[in-house]
Design a protein around this motif. Structure first.
Motif, PDB file in Angstrom:
ATOM      1  N   MET A 153     -31.036 -39.628  43.403  1.00 13.47           N
ATOM      2  CA  MET A 153     -31.226 -38.200  43.684  1.00 13.47           C
ATOM      3  C   MET A 153     -30.004 -37.460  44.177  1.00 13.47           C
ATOM      4  SD  MET A 153     -34.997 -38.366  45.566  1.00 13.47           S
ATOM      5  CE  MET A 153     -35.020 -36.599  45.672  1.00 13.47           C
ATOM      6  N   SER A 154     -29.132 -38.246  44.868  1.00 13.94           N
ATOM      7  CA  SER A 154     -27.914 -37.434  45.436  1.00 13.94           C
ATOM      8  C   SER A 154     -27.025 -37.533  44.362  1.00 13.94           C
ATOM      9  CB  SER A 154     -27.564 -38.688  46.735  1.00 13.94           C
ATOM     10  OG  SER A 154     -28.334 -38.479  47.737  1.00 13.94           O
ATOM     11  N   ASP A 155     -27.042 -38.322  43.467  1.00 15.35           N
ATOM     12  CA  ASP A 155     -26.071 -38.277  42.191  1.00 15.35           C
ATOM     13  C   ASP A 155     -26.401 -37.126  41.438  1.00 15.35           C
ATOM     14  OD1 ASP A 155     -24.963 -40.400  43.084  1.00 15.35           O
ATOM     15  OD2 ASP A 155     -25.705 -41.605  41.496  1.00 15.35           O
ATOM     16  N   ASP A 156     -27.823 -36.642  41.194  1.00 12.73           N
ATOM     17  CA  ASP A 156     -28.020 -35.771  40.609  1.00 12.73           C
ATOM     18  C   ASP A 156     -27.655 -34.109  41.200  1.00 12.73           C
ATOM     19  OD1 ASP A 156     -29.228 -37.400  38.652  1.00 12.73           O
ATOM     20  OD2 ASP A 156     -31.198 -37.267  39.481  1.00 12.73           O
ATOM     21  N   ALA A 171      -9.152 -37.494  47.673  1.00 11.66           N
ATOM     22  CA  ALA A 171     -10.473 -36.741  47.408  1.00 11.66           C
ATOM     23  C   ALA A 171     -11.201 -37.121  48.801  1.00 11.66           C
ATOM     24  CB  ALA A 171     -11.248 -37.684  46.433  1.00 11.66           C
ATOM     25  N   PRO A 172     -12.143 -36.172  49.007  1.00 12.91           N
ATOM     26  CA  PRO A 172     -12.790 -35.945  50.418  1.00 12.91           C
ATOM     27  C   PRO A 172     -13.455 -37.498  50.844  1.00 12.91           C
ATOM     28  CG  PRO A 172     -13.663 -34.358  49.140  1.00 12.91           C
ATOM     29  CD  PRO A 172     -12.673 -35.256  48.182  1.00 12.91           C
ATOM     30  N   HIS A 173     -13.983 -38.407  49.805  1.00 10.90           N
ATOM     31  CA  HIS A 173     -14.306 -39.735  50.400  1.00 10.90           C
ATOM     32  C   HIS A 173     -13.213 -40.701  50.360  1.00 10.90           C
ATOM     33  CE1 HIS A 173     -17.962 -37.618  48.575  1.00 10.90           C
ATOM     34  NE2 HIS A 173     -18.785 -38.370  49.464  1.00 10.90           N
ATOM     35  N   ALA A 174     -11.928 -40.184  50.052  1.00 14.70           N
ATOM     36  CA  ALA A 174     -10.684 -41.239  50.326  1.00 14.70           C
ATOM     37  C   ALA A 174     -10.695 -42.260  49.264  1.00 14.70           C
ATOM     38  CB  ALA A 174     -10.566 -41.612  51.489  1.00 14.70           C
ATOM     39  N   ARG A 175     -11.890 -42.404  48.126  1.00 13.49           N
ATOM     40  CA  ARG A 175     -11.667 -43.507  47.205  1.00 13.49           C
ATOM     41  C   ARG A 175     -10.695 -43.200  46.109  1.00 13.49           C
ATOM     42  NH1 ARG A 175     -15.353 -47.289  45.344  1.00 13.49           N
ATOM     43  NH2 ARG A 175     -16.989 -46.743  47.026  1.00 13.49           N
ATOM     44  N   PHE A 176     -10.854 -41.856  45.734  1.00 14.54           N
ATOM     45  CA  PHE A 176      -9.502 -41.471  44.523  1.00 14.54           C
ATOM     46  C   PHE A 176      -8.568 -40.707  45.204  1.00 14.54           C
ATOM     47  CE2 PHE A 176     -13.920 -41.190  42.426  1.00 14.54           C
ATOM     48  CZ  PHE A 176     -13.867 -42.724  41.947  1.00 14.54           C
ATOM     49  N   ILE A 177      -7.545 -41.082  44.539  1.00 10.82           N
ATOM     50  CA  ILE A 177      -6.151 -40.575  45.025  1.00 10.82           C
ATOM     51  C   ILE A 177      -5.308 -39.845  43.851  1.00 10.82           C
ATOM     52  CG2 ILE A 177      -3.967 -40.549  45.988  1.00 10.82           C
ATOM     53  CD1 ILE A 177      -5.099 -43.329  47.246  1.00 10.82           C
ATOM     54  N   GLY A 185      -6.834 -28.848  43.844  1.00 10.13           N
ATOM     55  CA  GLY A 185      -7.719 -29.456  44.797  1.00 10.13           C
ATOM     56  C   GLY A 185      -9.001 -30.315  44.132  1.00 10.13           C
ATOM     57  N   TRP A 186      -9.448 -31.207  45.129  1.00  7.22           N
ATOM     58  CA  TRP A 186     -10.647 -31.971  44.847  1.00  7.22           C
ATOM     59  C   TRP A 186     -11.933 -31.223  45.022  1.00  7.22           C
ATOM     60  CZ3 TRP A 186     -10.707 -36.534  42.249  1.00  7.22           C
ATOM     61  CH2 TRP A 186      -9.517 -37.242  42.115  1.00  7.22           C
ATOM     62  N   SER A 187     -12.979 -31.650  44.341  1.00 13.54           N
ATOM     63  CA  SER A 187     -14.422 -31.090  44.330  1.00 13.54           C
ATOM     64  C   SER A 187     -14.907 -31.836  45.438  1.00 13.54           C
ATOM     65  CB  SER A 187     -15.226 -31.322  43.163  1.00 13.54           C
ATOM     66  OG  SER A 187     -15.374 -32.755  43.030  1.00 13.54           O
ATOM     67  N   PRO A 188     -15.922 -31.329  46.250  1.00 16.71           N
ATOM     68  CA  PRO A 188     -16.600 -32.080  47.529  1.00 16.71           C
ATOM     69  C   PRO A 188     -17.248 -33.414  47.231  1.00 16.71           C
ATOM     70  CG  PRO A 188     -17.799 -30.096  47.103  1.00 16.71           C
ATOM     71  CD  PRO A 188     -16.418 -29.916  46.404  1.00 16.71           C
ATOM     72  N   ASP A 189     -17.573 -33.546  45.999  1.00 17.72           N
ATOM     73  CA  ASP A 189     -18.292 -34.770  45.713  1.00 17.72           C
ATOM     74  C   ASP A 189     -17.193 -35.718  45.142  1.00 17.72           C
ATOM     75  OD1 ASP A 189     -17.408 -33.802  43.102  1.00 17.72           O
ATOM     76  OD2 ASP A 189     -19.423 -33.692  42.210  1.00 17.72           O
ATOM     77  N   SER A 190     -15.941 -35.505  45.124  1.00 14.06           N
ATOM     78  CA  SER A 190     -14.852 -36.238  44.756  1.00 14.06           C
ATOM     79  C   SER A 190     -14.955 -36.916  43.201  1.00 14.06           C
ATOM     80  CB  SER A 190     -14.771 -37.599  45.549  1.00 14.06           C
ATOM     81  OG  SER A 190     -14.606 -37.396  47.013  1.00 14.06           O
ATOM     82  N   ARG A 191     -15.705 -35.956  42.450  1.00 15.05           N
ATOM     83  CA  ARG A 191     -15.706 -36.362  41.063  1.00 15.05           C
ATOM     84  C   ARG A 191     -14.794 -35.395  40.048  1.00 15.05           C
ATOM     85  NH1 ARG A 191     -17.675 -41.199  41.130  1.00 15.05           N
ATOM     86  NH2 ARG A 191     -18.396 -41.150  39.033  1.00 15.05           N
ATOM     87  N   THR A 200     -22.596 -34.899  52.622  1.00 12.99           N
ATOM     88  CA  THR A 200     -23.576 -33.906  51.621  1.00 12.99           C
ATOM     89  C   THR A 200     -23.510 -34.780  50.449  1.00 12.99           C
ATOM     90  OG1 THR A 200     -22.895 -31.828  52.650  1.00 12.99           O
ATOM     91  CG2 THR A 200     -24.133 -31.894  50.415  1.00 12.99           C
ATOM     92  N   TYR A 201     -22.330 -35.398  49.930  1.00 14.15           N
ATOM     93  CA  TYR A 201     -22.457 -36.196  48.502  1.00 14.15           C
ATOM     94  C   TYR A 201     -22.141 -37.632  48.963  1.00 14.15           C
ATOM     95  CZ  TYR A 201     -21.893 -31.403  46.639  1.00 14.15           C
ATOM     96  OH  TYR A 201     -22.191 -30.111  46.325  1.00 14.15           O
ATOM     97  N   PRO A 202     -22.696 -38.600  48.054  1.00 14.58           N
ATOM     98  CA  PRO A 202     -22.318 -39.866  48.214  1.00 14.58           C
ATOM     99  C   PRO A 202     -21.146 -40.324  47.823  1.00 14.58           C
ATOM    100  CG  PRO A 202     -24.087 -39.675  46.502  1.00 14.58           C
ATOM    101  CD  PRO A 202     -23.626 -38.313  47.100  1.00 14.58           C
ATOM    102  N   ASP A 203     -20.748 -41.419  48.325  1.00 12.95           N
ATOM    103  CA  ASP A 203     -19.275 -42.130  47.882  1.00 12.95           C
ATOM    104  C   ASP A 203     -19.556 -42.735  46.665  1.00 12.95           C
ATOM    105  OD1 ASP A 203     -16.782 -42.982  47.577  1.00 12.95           O
ATOM    106  OD2 ASP A 203     -16.837 -44.313  49.401  1.00 12.95           O
ATOM    107  N   ARG A 204     -19.378 -42.537  45.582  1.00  6.59           N
ATOM    108  CA  ARG A 204     -19.594 -42.875  44.233  1.00  6.59           C
ATOM    109  C   ARG A 204     -18.558 -43.693  43.763  1.00  6.59           C
ATOM    110  NH1 ARG A 204     -21.895 -38.477  40.561  1.00  6.59           N
ATOM    111  NH2 ARG A 204     -21.824 -40.298  38.993  1.00  6.59           N
ATOM    112  N   PRO A 205     -18.608 -44.893  43.233  1.00  7.19           N
ATOM    113  CA  PRO A 205     -17.523 -45.653  42.522  1.00  7.19           C
ATOM    114  C   PRO A 205     -17.224 -45.241  41.185  1.00  7.19           C
ATOM    115  CG  PRO A 205     -19.453 -46.854  42.626  1.00  7.19           C
ATOM    116  CD  PRO A 205     -19.777 -45.608  43.212  1.00  7.19           C
TER     117      PRO A 205
END
Length: 674
Positions: free
Chosen positions: A16-19, A372-378, A425-431, A486-491
């Motif tokens: 649901m969070s992904d949607d 990215a906000p979740h620091a997974r992607f650079i 800039g990055w989106s808040p969902d890091s995508r 607000t958004y999950p840290d998605r791989p």
């Protein structure tokens, strides 16, 4: 069964969070004609977006600046000739024509910033004698003017001159090279009174936007201050704490250094560490036209009473820093990325506690780091005066994120390019990641482009039309922020079935063409295969790429850094006999040079003394005219008589010796017989 049910529930929640994350991101466009908001649907499959071309107009007309609430609830827009208006962003689906002022008398506002919690707004207007309180604090909820402070000369390096703590409980104001501290209750008074101050001279200060138990005890607030060079004293960065450690002598940690005209203070997400980027306009070494920069790290641990303040060890002993940014996720181990050295510069990931390099991203033309906000992607990019090449990395895997053609399993090897980028800039969902070309920095080809986290450009689902902003109508682009969490840290999304990454694909020789080679040009045997070239440009490119590839990976040995001994840096070339061991008691080159200078000085003094002695001997041997000598003796006797009439206590040693020589002068005069 309970555990299985809980896991199933967690999976449903994540889905649901992904949607929600695919629908919730919005981009704000501010042009010369209007301010718009577009919903972004990140469709990685490249399908069409049904909302393409649709946007919500927040305000029509020319605007100069805007600011968005930290939680993305509403935006404040300054309309030229009118003032600051407010526009709600949550649920905004229809164009708005309302131009009701939110801040009364705000037509002259030039700068505008929210406090970390969003409860206050700080604005700047040009100073005037009629309204000398040109830095004003407003209530962001009601639009009421709370208080004001005078600021005659604005320096962007010290803006905002008024900052709030992470919980909006205290206000810090830079005034007359001092920092005055006010409780938030006082900030709501027309003439507030400060409760404490930090003595200067100070050029700038900075407050962290978060706090943790390791950074400060409950009720305490860390603050970093920069003292510039003054009267031969070095510059200094100090980490202080309100209310108990506000003096440089009791600082939590500090670092002094020279060659620092300006200093940028960048806090770690937990508020317990700080990067100090110092810069000068002139590089005394002559290696850079743009001046020099240095990087220092200051870190504390309140619970363990630990503190460090050291220069950051940069790879290859670089002395030029292009960018340095902290990883923004406070839930992950602290780390930061630096880009340093001559172009092609090298990018490195550093440990946030020890500052030691952990991983090298390689050499490339880069000068900008974007987490990215979740620091997974650079995103590592070369903007500004560089060509605009970008690389997208996965920090967890320490690999470049592979890109695939839509509907294909073959990876794309070409690099991503975004030339003439002025904002990104990055989106808040890091995508998603946007780049924009805006005026007045670039007055041609204004517009924005959207990329996925892997670097694929989103073209089919782009909801705006860049032709509406040609040639120079676009002023600013920004993702609407959202609360962290607000958004999950998605791989990364799974690659296509049968995907072959370009780096892992087996390189096979291309088939030899059956067509005869064109006559009139000799092709060497090594370059006769299809797709190969022996030109100078291709060879230089291959050498550069090989160098970049060789500098990617984990740091296994301690790099050469500032302060490393010359012996550790020296490497004997292959085939050369090893240098003889140096005598530990042998004098250094500097000591030998000083000893030689002292010997030369002593020889010069001896030669001057010998010359003076010879002059005196020659004068004594020369014949003396009796009349001239008698005249000189009479003159000296007259001076002696004048000295005798003075108070003996007022005479110096030379005058007393002259009086004692009276008898010898009379004897010499009688011998002359004149």
């Amino acid at each position: 069964k309970k555990e299985d049910g809980r896991q199933k529930f967690n999976c449903i929640t994540t889905k649901m969070s992904d949607d929600e994350s695919s629908k919730g991101c919005r981009l704000l466009f501010r042009s010369k004609e209007k301010v718009e908001v577009f919903d972004i649907v990140n469709k990685e499959d490249g399908s069409e977006n049904s909302n393409a071309g649709k946007g919500v107009c927040l305000a029509k007309g020319l605007s100069s600046i805007h600011a968005v609430h930290p939680d993305g609830e509403f935006a404040l827009i300054h309309m030229n000739g009118l003032g600051v208006i407010r526009r709600d962003l949550n649920g905004a689906t229809q164009d708005s024509e309302d131009k009701t002022l939110f801040f009364e008398g705000s037509a002259g506002v030039q700068l505008m910033d929210f406090s970390p919690n969003g409860g206050y707004v700080v604005t700047y207007e040009r100073w005037s004698a009629e309204d000398n309180k040109n830095v004003k604090v407003w209530d962001s909820g009601t639009g009421k003017l709370l208080c004001g402070f005078p600021l005659r000369n604005l320096k962007m390096a010290s803006w905002p001159a008024v900052q709030f703590t992470y919980d909006d409980a205290f206000l810090f104001h830079l005034a007359n090279s001092e920092v005055h501290i006010y409780p938030a209750v006082e900030a709501r008074k027309e003439n507030p009174l400060y409760s404490a101050k930090i003595k200067g001279p100070l050029a700038s200060f900075s407050l962290p936007e978060t706090s943790t138990p390791t950074s400060a005890p409950a009720g305490a607030y860390n603050v970093a201050v920069f003292n510039p060079e003054s009267k031969g004293k070095p510059a200094r960065v100090s980490m202080l704490r309100y209310p108990d450690k506000l003096d440089s002598s009791s600082a939590l940690v500090g670092k002094s250094f020279y060659r620092a005209e300006d200093c940028s203070l960048r806090w770690a997400p937990k508020g317990d560490a700080l990067l100090a980027v110092t810069s000068t306009s002139v590089d005394t070494s002559g290696e850079s036209y743009y001046g020099s920069a240095a990087l220092y790290v200051l870190a504390i641990n309140h619970l363990q009473s630990q503190a460090i303040a050291e220069p950051v060890p940069l790879p290859n002993n670089n002395n030029t820093v292009h960018d340095a940014q902290w990883s923004p996720n406070p839930n992950k181990p602290p780390c930061f990325i630096t880009i340093s050295g001559k172009m092609p510069a090298i990018s490195a990931l550093h440990n946030g506690q020890t500052a030691q390099p952990l991983f090298l991203f390689g050499n490339a033309h880069r000068n900008t780091v974007s987490f990215a906000p979740h620091a997974r992607f650079i995103n590592l990019a070369g903007f500004g005066n560089l060509a605009g090449d970008m690389a997208f990395w996965d920090q967890n895997k320490k690999k470049i994120i592979p890109r695939f053609m839509p509907g294909s399993a073959q990876a794309i090897a070409e690099s991503v390019n975004a030339a003439c980028t002025t904002m990104s800039g990055w989106s808040p969902d890091s995508r998603s990641f946007f780049v924009a070309t805006t005026s007045p920095r670039m007055n041609v080809d204004n517009g924005a482009r959207l990329f996925t986290y892997a670097g694929n450009e989103i073209t089919n689902s782009q909801p705006w039309n860049n032709e509406n902003y040609h040639p120079d109508k676009l002023r600013a682009v920004q993702f609407i922020p959202a609360k962290f969490g607000t958004y999950p840290d998605r791989p990364q999304s799974p690659p296509p079935k049968g995907a072959i990454e370009s780096s892992a694909a087996e390189e096979k020789p291309a088939a030899v063409s059956s067509k005869p080679a064109p006559k009139g040009r000799y092709v060497p045997p090594a370059a006769r295969r299809a797709g190969t070239s022996n030109s100078l440009a291709d060879r230089l490119r291959a050498e550069r790429e090989a160098k970049s590839a060789s500098s990617v990976g984990k740091v296994t040995a301690k790099p050469s850094v500032v302060g490393m001994s010359n012996a550790a840096k020296t490497r004997t070339p292959i085939g050369m006999a090893p240098a003889a061991a140096k005598d530990p008691n042998a004098k250094s080159k500097n000591a030998l040079r000083k000893e030689k200078q002292r010997a030369a000085k002593a020889a010069a003094e001896a030669a001057a003394a010998e010359e003076e002695r010879q002059k005196q001997a020659a004068a004594a041997a020369a014949p003396v005219d009796p009349e001239k000598r008698a005249k000189k003796i009479k003159k000296m006797l007259k001076q002696i008589q004048e000295l005798k009439q003075k108070d003996p206590n007022t005479l110096n040693d030379d005058q007393k010796k002259k009086i004692e020589s009276e008898q010898s002068l009379n004897d010499e005069l009688s011998k002359l017989g004149l």
